[in-house]
Design a protein around this motif. Structure first.
Motif, PDB file in Angstrom:
ATOM      1  N   GLY A 207       1.025  -1.181   0.034  1.00  0.00           N
ATOM      2  CA  GLY A 207      -0.076   0.353  -0.582  1.00  0.00           C
ATOM      3  C   GLY A 207       0.381   1.574   0.089  1.00  0.00           C
ATOM      4  N   TYR A 208       1.677   0.836  -0.583  1.00  0.00           N
ATOM      5  CA  TYR A 208       2.743   2.460  -0.535  1.00  0.00           C
ATOM      6  C   TYR A 208       2.900   2.642  -2.398  1.00  0.00           C
ATOM      7  CZ  TYR A 208       4.207   1.467   3.847  1.00  0.00           C
ATOM      8  OH  TYR A 208       3.660   1.325   5.442  1.00  0.00           O
ATOM      9  N   ILE A 209       3.208   4.476  -2.066  1.00  0.00           N
ATOM     10  CA  ILE A 209       3.221   4.749  -3.928  1.00  0.00           C
ATOM     11  C   ILE A 209       5.049   4.606  -4.235  1.00  0.00           C
ATOM     12  CG2 ILE A 209       2.771   6.290  -5.650  1.00  0.00           C
ATOM     13  CD1 ILE A 209       0.320   6.375  -5.513  1.00  0.00           C
ATOM     14  N   VAL A 210       5.884   4.407  -5.002  1.00  0.00           N
ATOM     15  CA  VAL A 210       7.183   4.220  -4.827  1.00  0.00           C
ATOM     16  C   VAL A 210       7.270   5.057  -6.112  1.00  0.00           C
ATOM     17  CG1 VAL A 210       8.916   2.677  -4.471  1.00  0.00           C
ATOM     18  CG2 VAL A 210       7.303   2.073  -3.345  1.00  0.00           C
ATOM     19  N   MET A 211       7.946   6.235  -6.406  1.00  0.00           N
ATOM     20  CA  MET A 211       9.003   6.029  -7.019  1.00  0.00           C
ATOM     21  C   MET A 211      10.376   5.791  -6.922  1.00  0.00           C
ATOM     22  SD  MET A 211       8.286  10.226  -8.786  1.00  0.00           S
ATOM     23  CE  MET A 211       9.204  10.510  -9.997  1.00  0.00           C
ATOM     24  N   ALA A 212      11.239   5.557  -8.052  1.00  0.00           N
ATOM     25  CA  ALA A 212      12.135   5.236  -7.805  1.00  0.00           C
ATOM     26  C   ALA A 212      13.662   5.843  -9.061  1.00  0.00           C
ATOM     27  CB  ALA A 212      12.783   3.857  -7.759  1.00  0.00           C
ATOM     28  N   ASN A 213      13.817   6.769  -9.137  1.00  0.00           N
ATOM     29  CA  ASN A 213      15.293   7.869  -9.590  1.00  0.00           C
ATOM     30  C   ASN A 213      16.009   6.833 -10.363  1.00  0.00           C
ATOM     31  OD1 ASN A 213      17.062   9.746 -11.118  1.00  0.00           O
ATOM     32  ND2 ASN A 213      18.750   9.377  -8.774  1.00  0.00           N
ATOM     33  N   GLN A 214      15.972   7.021 -12.017  1.00  0.00           N
ATOM     34  CA  GLN A 214      16.761   6.022 -12.862  1.00  0.00           C
ATOM     35  C   GLN A 214      17.856   6.874 -13.952  1.00  0.00           C
ATOM     36  OE1 GLN A 214      13.078   4.619 -15.506  1.00  0.00           O
ATOM     37  NE2 GLN A 214      14.381   2.622 -14.971  1.00  0.00           N
ATOM     38  N   GLU A 215      18.318   8.225 -12.908  1.00  0.00           N
ATOM     39  CA  GLU A 215      19.129   9.163 -13.164  1.00  0.00           C
ATOM     40  C   GLU A 215      20.574   8.658 -12.039  1.00  0.00           C
ATOM     41  OE1 GLU A 215      18.887  10.698 -15.652  1.00  0.00           O
ATOM     42  OE2 GLU A 215      16.955  11.189 -15.402  1.00  0.00           O
ATOM     43  N   GLN A 216      21.770   9.141 -12.911  1.00  0.00           N
ATOM     44  CA  GLN A 216      23.387   8.381 -12.519  1.00  0.00           C
ATOM     45  C   GLN A 216      23.543   6.884 -12.177  1.00  0.00           C
ATOM     46  OE1 GLN A 216      22.507  11.815  -9.221  1.00  0.00           O
ATOM     47  NE2 GLN A 216      24.499  11.934  -8.883  1.00  0.00           N
ATOM     48  N   GLU A 217      22.904   6.071 -13.341  1.00  0.00           N
ATOM     49  CA  GLU A 217      23.272   4.633 -12.443  1.00  0.00           C
ATOM     50  C   GLU A 217      24.019   4.227 -13.552  1.00  0.00           C
ATOM     51  OE1 GLU A 217      18.443   3.268 -12.578  1.00  0.00           O
ATOM     52  OE2 GLU A 217      19.241   3.151 -14.651  1.00  0.00           O
ATOM     53  N   GLU A 218      24.683   4.866 -15.078  1.00  0.00           N
ATOM     54  CA  GLU A 218      25.365   4.531 -15.662  1.00  0.00           C
ATOM     55  C   GLU A 218      26.777   4.462 -15.353  1.00  0.00           C
ATOM     56  OE1 GLU A 218      26.294   3.348 -20.518  1.00  0.00           O
ATOM     57  OE2 GLU A 218      24.831   4.445 -19.620  1.00  0.00           O
ATOM     58  N   CYS A 219      27.440   3.451 -14.697  1.00  0.00           N
ATOM     59  CA  CYS A 219      29.008   3.478 -14.043  1.00  0.00           C
ATOM     60  C   CYS A 219      30.143   3.103 -15.265  1.00  0.00           C
ATOM     61  CB  CYS A 219      29.395   2.866 -12.987  1.00  0.00           C
ATOM     62  SG  CYS A 219      28.642   4.120 -11.670  1.00  0.00           S
ATOM     63  N   LYS A 220      31.362   4.008 -15.721  1.00  0.00           N
ATOM     64  CA  LYS A 220      31.954   2.622 -17.377  1.00  0.00           C
ATOM     65  C   LYS A 220      32.898   2.861 -16.044  1.00  0.00           C
ATOM     66  CE  LYS A 220      29.638   6.230 -21.059  1.00  0.00           C
ATOM     67  NZ  LYS A 220      29.933   6.906 -21.514  1.00  0.00           N
ATOM     68  N   THR A 221      34.233   1.896 -17.301  1.00  0.00           N
ATOM     69  CA  THR A 221      35.312   1.191 -16.316  1.00  0.00           C
ATOM     70  C   THR A 221      35.966   0.813 -18.238  1.00  0.00           C
ATOM     71  OG1 THR A 221      34.781  -1.193 -17.605  1.00  0.00           O
ATOM     72  CG2 THR A 221      34.552  -0.842 -15.167  1.00  0.00           C
ATOM     73  N   PRO A 222      37.071   1.270 -17.634  1.00  0.00           N
ATOM     74  CA  PRO A 222      38.518   1.867 -18.774  1.00  0.00           C
ATOM     75  C   PRO A 222      38.574   1.026 -19.473  1.00  0.00           C
ATOM     76  CG  PRO A 222      39.392   2.261 -16.787  1.00  0.00           C
ATOM     77  CD  PRO A 222      37.854   1.604 -16.561  1.00  0.00           C
ATOM     78  N   SER A 223      39.060   0.835 -21.039  1.00  0.00           N
ATOM     79  CA  SER A 223      39.013  -0.355 -21.260  1.00  0.00           C
ATOM     80  C   SER A 223      41.073  -0.280 -21.937  1.00  0.00           C
ATOM     81  CB  SER A 223      38.875   0.182 -23.002  1.00  0.00           C
ATOM     82  OG  SER A 223      39.558  -0.911 -24.155  1.00  0.00           O
ATOM     83  N   ILE A 224      41.243  -1.324 -21.992  1.00  0.00           N
ATOM     84  CA  ILE A 224      42.787  -2.001 -21.925  1.00  0.00           C
ATOM     85  C   ILE A 224      43.399  -1.251 -23.016  1.00  0.00           C
ATOM     86  CG2 ILE A 224      42.528  -3.947 -19.614  1.00  0.00           C
ATOM     87  CD1 ILE A 224      42.990  -5.951 -21.664  1.00  0.00           C
ATOM     88  N   TRP A 225      42.342  -1.018 -24.212  1.00  0.00           N
ATOM     89  CA  TRP A 225      42.595  -1.453 -25.532  1.00  0.00           C
ATOM     90  C   TRP A 225      42.912   0.140 -26.095  1.00  0.00           C
ATOM     91  CZ3 TRP A 225      45.588  -5.574 -26.535  1.00  0.00           C
ATOM     92  CH2 TRP A 225      44.498  -6.605 -26.249  1.00  0.00           C
ATOM     93  N   ASN A 226      42.753   0.953 -24.989  1.00  0.00           N
ATOM     94  CA  ASN A 226      42.704   2.627 -24.763  1.00  0.00           C
ATOM     95  C   ASN A 226      42.767   3.108 -23.228  1.00  0.00           C
ATOM     96  OD1 ASN A 226      42.279   5.289 -25.546  1.00  0.00           O
ATOM     97  ND2 ASN A 226      39.737   5.075 -25.812  1.00  0.00           N
ATOM     98  N   PRO A 227      44.354   3.681 -22.983  1.00  0.00           N
ATOM     99  CA  PRO A 227      45.002   4.161 -22.372  1.00  0.00           C
ATOM    100  C   PRO A 227      44.115   5.329 -22.126  1.00  0.00           C
ATOM    101  CG  PRO A 227      46.392   3.338 -23.434  1.00  0.00           C
ATOM    102  CD  PRO A 227      45.201   3.866 -24.397  1.00  0.00           C
ATOM    103  N   PHE A 228      43.230   6.435 -23.063  1.00  0.00           N
ATOM    104  CA  PHE A 228      42.753   7.707 -22.654  1.00  0.00           C
ATOM    105  C   PHE A 228      41.420   7.360 -22.063  1.00  0.00           C
ATOM    106  CE2 PHE A 228      46.370   8.627 -26.290  1.00  0.00           C
ATOM    107  CZ  PHE A 228      46.972   9.537 -25.127  1.00  0.00           C
ATOM    108  N   SER A 229      41.339   6.162 -22.279  1.00  0.00           N
ATOM    109  CA  SER A 229      39.679   5.921 -21.313  1.00  0.00           C
ATOM    110  C   SER A 229      39.444   6.052 -20.177  1.00  0.00           C
ATOM    111  CB  SER A 229      39.199   4.876 -22.389  1.00  0.00           C
ATOM    112  OG  SER A 229      39.711   3.589 -21.372  1.00  0.00           O
TER     113      SER A 229
END
Length: 410
Positions: free
Chosen positions: A159-181
């Motif tokens: 019996g609760y109306i729930v709202m969940a933010n979907q912003e700031q969700e995606e974290c990226k990891t660097p690539s070993i093939w691109n040092p500047f990543s």
């Protein structure tokens, strides 16, 4: 006087008593107390000593009784408001029944305004116009709202109306093939960990829910996990000033007392007005423990890699998160208008507290590192991270299900 030769035997007596040998103390008249003591008979002397001991014992007993009575009388009666409380709980309690789904079916949808978010609404029969309390939920760093979906749907079914933010969700990891990543990855993590931005999202969601016809007026809670746990405290402090009585309670699970907010959550926890605050944490959490250093089980929290990461992403070298959940609890001392409760679990992982299983974390890790170029080595590093983070903190493989149930009941 000090140049006079000392009386015979005074040097020997001085050496025994630790007194300077070449000095003689000037004579002084005995005090009234000394003269009285000298004239007392042995029996009177013993009687005085016994009376002194009796008085001292009575004083100690009176102090203990006063302390006991103050503690006993200070315990609130049922229904009485308790400004602060500290509870301790076993992480896995088999005697505690799981809180399954409630009486309502749940409609799940996505909204794009005021920003991207998930919405869980209890179903009503035709013609029914019931109103419900509302919950704003803020996720943890790099933890998408979908990761908590089962948890939030169960909450809505009661019996609760729930709202969940979907912003700031995606974290990226660097690539070993691109040092500047690595620079892209650092910039991405800094953006995702922007506490001020997450607080703004919470404020927008509170406004959105308050404007709905099916939300009960002034019956809203802010709930957050990890970074979201810190965000809801900061947001509640702002709303207590701008919209008094809008938020009834704040629940923060394994809160991050981080440095990227406008104000560290512990510094504003005493500014919530009449909003009740419930803090849940695990002493064995390797990411946001109740207090103490992060990564204590493996020692990684004190490594140069950890300090480098903290300074690069969060602009701090404090590996205790400014005192953690305990500091938030202590910071709430200034709030005399509402209840503040800290529940410390003896064990339990950072994600298990929110009902997130190890398998779900591994799946998320695989998604985040899909562009790393490590191939099959990805899983090795993911398993190592889960092992050093969650498995050392949990008592059993089904900790997420059982511990998440208990946190949901709280």
């Amino acid at each position: 006087e000090t140049n006079r030769p000392p009386p015979a035997g005074s040097a020997e007596r001085g050496r025994g008593a630790g007194v300077r040998q070449n000095s003689v103390s000037p004579r002084r008249r005995p005090s009234q107390a000394e003269r009285t003591k000298a004239t007392m008979t042995p029996l009177a002397n013993r009687t005085a000593k016994k009376a002194t001991r009796t008085a001292a014992a009575a004083l100690v007993i009176m102090c203990c009784c006063s302390l006991f009575l103050s503690l006993a009388l200070g315990r609130p009666l049922p229904g009485e408001r308790s400004p602060r409380a500290l509870l301790e709980s076993d992480a896995i309690d088999p005697s505690s029944p799981a809180k399954g789904k409630g009486q309502y079916g749940v409609d799940k949808s996505s909204v794009t305004s005021p920003h991207k978010a998930l919405l869980f609404v209890p179903q009503q029969s035709d013609g029914e116009n019931a109103t419900f309390p509302a919950v704003v939920f803020a996720h943890g760093l790099c933890g998408p709202a979908n990761l908590y979906e089962d948890w939030l749907e169960r909450l809505a079914s009661h019996g609760y109306i729930v709202m969940a933010n979907q912003e700031q969700e995606e974290c990226k990891t660097p690539s070993i093939w691109n040092p500047f990543s690595i620079f892209d990855s650092i910039g991405n993590l800094r953006a995702q960990s922007d506490g001020k931005k997450m607080v703004q999202h919470v404020l927008e969601e509170a406004d959105f829910l308050a404007a709905r016809d099916d939300v009960r007026p002034n019956d809203m809670a802010l709930v957050g996990h990890s970074m979201g746990g810190g965000a809801v405290i900061a947001a509640a402090a702002e709303l207590a000033s701008s919209h008094p009585n809008l938020i009834r309670s704040v629940v923060t699970v394994a809160p991050w007392n981080g440095s990227t907010f406008k104000n560290v959550p512990s510094s504003v926890a005493g500014n919530l007005g009449d909003t009740d605050l419930l803090i849940l944490c695990s002493r064995n959490d390797q990411i946001c423990p109740c207090s103490g250093e992060i990564g204590l089980a493996t020692g990684i929290g004190s490594s140069w890699m950890s300090y480098s990461f903290l300074q690069t992403i969060f602009y701090t070298s404090d590996n205790t998160w400014q005192g953690g959940a305990q500091a938030i609890f202590d910071g709430a001392k200034g709030n005399k208008e509402a209840n503040t409760t800290l529940v410390e679990f003896k064990s339990g992982g950072h994600f298990a507290l929110a009902g997130i299983s190890d398998d779900a974390i591994r799946k998320l890790g695989a998604q985040m590192s899909s562009g790393s170029g490590l191939g099959g080595f990805n899983q090795f590093f993911i398993n190592a991270a889960v092992s050093s983070g969650e498995e050392v903190s949990n008592q059993s493989g089904d900790a997420a299900a059982k511990l998440g149930d208990q946190v949901l009941q709280y």
